[in-house]
Design an enzyme around this catalytic site. Structure first.
Site, mmCIF file in Angstrom:
data_model
loop_
_atom_site.group_PDB
_atom_site.id
_atom_site.type_symbol
_atom_site.label_atom_id
_atom_site.label_comp_id
_atom_site.label_asym_id
_atom_site.label_seq_id
_atom_site.Cartn_x
_atom_site.Cartn_y
_atom_site.Cartn_z
ATOM 1 C CB SER A 14 -0.975 -0.047 1.177
ATOM 2 O OG SER A 14 -0.299 -0.242 2.401
ATOM 3 C CG ASP A 188 0.611 11.458 7.030
ATOM 4 O OD1 ASP A 188 1.660 11.176 7.651
ATOM 5 O OD2 ASP A 188 0.263 10.855 5.997
ATOM 6 C CG HIS A 191 1.902 7.996 4.623
ATOM 7 N ND1 HIS A 191 0.753 8.754 4.706
ATOM 8 C CD2 HIS A 191 1.539 6.805 4.083
ATOM 9 C CE1 HIS A 191 -0.266 8.060 4.221
ATOM 10 N NE2 HIS A 191 0.182 6.871 3.839
#
Length: 257
Positions: A14, A188, A191
């Site tokens: 992902s 964020d 990540h």
């Protein structure tokens, strides 16, 4: 396809994979380390969970391909571990289903060929205050907690032990770094920033160096493409010999082991 044919290392997963070539990401670091030794191929899909990966597994990794990857580094689970949404929508996959989905993914990858090796990355932690505190006019509130990350990370590691697949415990590896919450993540809180990516690379190289694989896939043990000496190389200070630059690493910020 261009030649010569090199070993293929596929990064599959992902957003941790899709973003791995951005801003000092771990995929770009691996590409530099394995320059002239292996081709690093990116198959990353931002936001995907294990259900979606199962649907494309045969398309990305057909079992009847003549050439199969030498190594697949797989990361699936970060989105599965997002808390369930009341609507029933979203990426959350219950832990028991995640385990069975990962089992199918890992078995498929292991069976691509006798020489295909697999490394699974477990869920890393998050900067919980930032990850859960972000407000957005686009997304509904996300539940990203380290309790959830840890449970999916441990499940991945336990499954890998059962299947005899190499696993990297990112949940604990990242937390060993001083000031990890502020150093290892992008804005964020989820990540990986460059410092977090360096930890991923360090752990991958450690596995490759220690694994009892034939052939060895550690970069120092792999042949360098067109690595022979040449009279066309730069002339040494003695004025009589040349210097072979094919394995020079002076340009790297980190001298990787």
């Amino acid at each position: 396809m261009v030649g010569p044919t090199r070993p293929q290392f596929v990064l599959f997963g992902s957003s941790l994979v899709q973003m791995s070539f951005s801003n000092g990401g771990w995929g770009s670091i691996l590409s530099d380390i394995f320059a002239r030794k292996a081709d690093i191929l990116l198959r990353g899909y931002n936001g995907w969970n294990s259900r979606r990966f199962l649907k494309i597994l045969n398309e990305v990794f057909p079992k009847d391909n003549v050439v199969q990857p030498s190594l697949v580094i797989v990361y699936v689970g970060g989105n599965d571990s997002v808390g369930a949404h009341s609507s029933g929508l979203g990426p959350h996959v219950p832990l028991p289903e995640y385990i069975e989905n990962m089992r199918k993914i890992l078995i498929h990858l292991k069976n691509l060929s006798e020489s295909t090796r697999v490394i699974a990355l477990s869920c890393p932690p998050v900067h919980e205050e930032i990850a859960c505190g972000n407000t957005s006019t686009i997304f509904s509130k996300l539940e990203r907690t380290n309790e959830l990350c840890q449970s999916y990370s441990e499940a991945c590691i336990n499954l890998c032990q059962e299947l005899d697949v190499k696993a990297i415990d990112l949940f604990n590896a990242i937390q060993k770094r001083d000031n990890w919450m502020n150093a290892c993540f992008k804005s964020d809180g989820i990540h990986l920033a460059e410092e977090g990516s360096k930890i991923v690379v360090k752990e991958i190289l450690k596995v490759l160096k220690e694994a009892d694989w034939d052939p060895c896939l550690h970069w120092k043990s792999m042949p360098t493409e067109y690595g022979e000496d040449s009279p066309y190389d730069l002339v040494a200070v003695d004025g009589k010999t040349t210097l072979n630059p094919s394995d020079w690493t002076f340009h790297r910020e980190v001298q990787w082991d």
